[in-house]
Write an enzyme that holds these catalytic residues in place. Sequence first.
Site, mmCIF file in Angstrom:
data_model
loop_
_atom_site.group_PDB
_atom_site.id
_atom_site.type_symbol
_atom_site.label_atom_id
_atom_site.label_comp_id
_atom_site.label_asym_id
_atom_site.label_seq_id
_atom_site.Cartn_x
_atom_site.Cartn_y
_atom_site.Cartn_z
ATOM 1 N N CYS A 138 0.828 -1.208 0.000
ATOM 2 C CA CYS A 138 0.000 0.000 0.000
ATOM 3 C C CYS A 138 0.864 1.261 0.000
ATOM 4 O O CYS A 138 1.374 1.679 1.048
ATOM 5 C CB CYS A 138 -0.938 -0.001 1.205
ATOM 6 S SG CYS A 138 -1.996 1.454 1.269
ATOM 7 N N CYS A 141 -0.447 4.138 2.127
ATOM 8 C CA CYS A 141 -0.236 3.979 3.573
ATOM 9 C C CYS A 141 1.232 4.215 3.941
ATOM 10 O O CYS A 141 1.529 4.876 4.925
ATOM 11 C CB CYS A 141 -0.585 2.566 4.040
ATOM 12 S SG CYS A 141 -2.000 1.807 3.272
ATOM 13 N N ASP A 142 2.133 3.639 3.176
ATOM 14 C CA ASP A 142 3.527 3.569 3.613
ATOM 15 C C ASP A 142 4.503 4.425 2.802
ATOM 16 O O ASP A 142 5.663 4.563 3.193
ATOM 17 C CB ASP A 142 4.006 2.105 3.550
ATOM 18 C CG ASP A 142 3.175 1.201 4.462
ATOM 19 O OD1 ASP A 142 2.690 1.716 5.489
ATOM 20 O OD2 ASP A 142 3.015 0.016 4.151
#
Length: 315
Positions: A138, A141-142
């Site tokens: 992701c 997200c990261d």
Amino acid sequence: MTQEMEKVDVLIIGSGPAGYTAAIYAARADMKPVVIQGLQPGGQLTTTTDVDNYPGYKDGITGPEMMEDFKAQAERFGTDTRWGMVTKVDFSERPFKVEVDEKDTILAETVIIATGASAKWLGMDDEKRLNGYGVSACATCDGFFYKGKEVVVVGAGDTAAEEATYLAKMCTKVTMLVRRDEMRASKAMQHRVFNTPNLEVLFNHNTKSINGETGAVGVESVTAVNNITNEETIIPASGFFVAIGHKPNSDLFKGQLPMDESGYLIVEPGTSKTKTPGVFAAGDIADHVYRQAVTSAGTGCMAALDAERFLADQE
Ligand code: NDP
């Protein structure tokens, strides 16, 4: 037999942000929801490290801690959270029959499906070994943690193209590994990819190994192999993003609810209503586009409100 079965007003299948948000709303509306947590209690976020984009956590929080907070908030209002897997459903008549762990059947007036989706992985040992140490599925997200660094993205669909161009805004260099000689992504997305100067696409390339150590070191490089010439290339990278699609966890509902060709449940636009009155869907199980914790929580809220209105209309 039927008389012995447990009866509930709202049964929630799944315990990610969608499931717990539905539970918070349903519990506060005194609907006494039961949450069946599923195989991965807390959902996909329990495999993430830091979450910096969920509003309200101004200093960020880890995925597992955030999901503990969701659970505690739902239980504060009386949600009954249970270990277990839903193994069968029968939505042919109300109350709906939901079998848990192949033994107990619960009768539910309404069901909220929040079983989420799972990222597809390449299936390499290195991927498992370095998950959370540079390997991610992701970018939204990261990606932030790779600011100013080099990363590799695997995949050639719209997700991979979107993640690669997103990462290119913060990383010094992004290399995309595409297994065929063309990309599956839409022409518009490909155009964006090819017009991003610090994004290089290696066609006909597979991942041979992800190199690095767990702990502070993490991913250091990726060995890619040209599947026509067999030539190997070592690409320096601190991050390895797998973007080869997601699989919605909807096998349980095949033949019972309409789904698209990828298996995502179809809901009436702008609502959480499936085609079966009284069955609602929230979170990634019905969303292949946004797939964020905050959007899942939003649709979880919608599902609880839809269920509440549905029950009120039955009275
Ligand atoms: P897709 O299934 O469209 O693409 C998956 C990609 O991963 C394919 O290019 C495939 O390669 C590649 N792949 C699969 N397995 C491997 C493997 N083992 N090794 C290397 N590569 C592999 O998934 P997406 O998540 O990209 O998209 C899902 C759906 O969501 C699509 O309909 C897409 O259009 C949509 N979407 C729309 C967006 C938007 O409109 N903004 C954003 C993101 C997704 P190959 O091509 O060779 O099969």
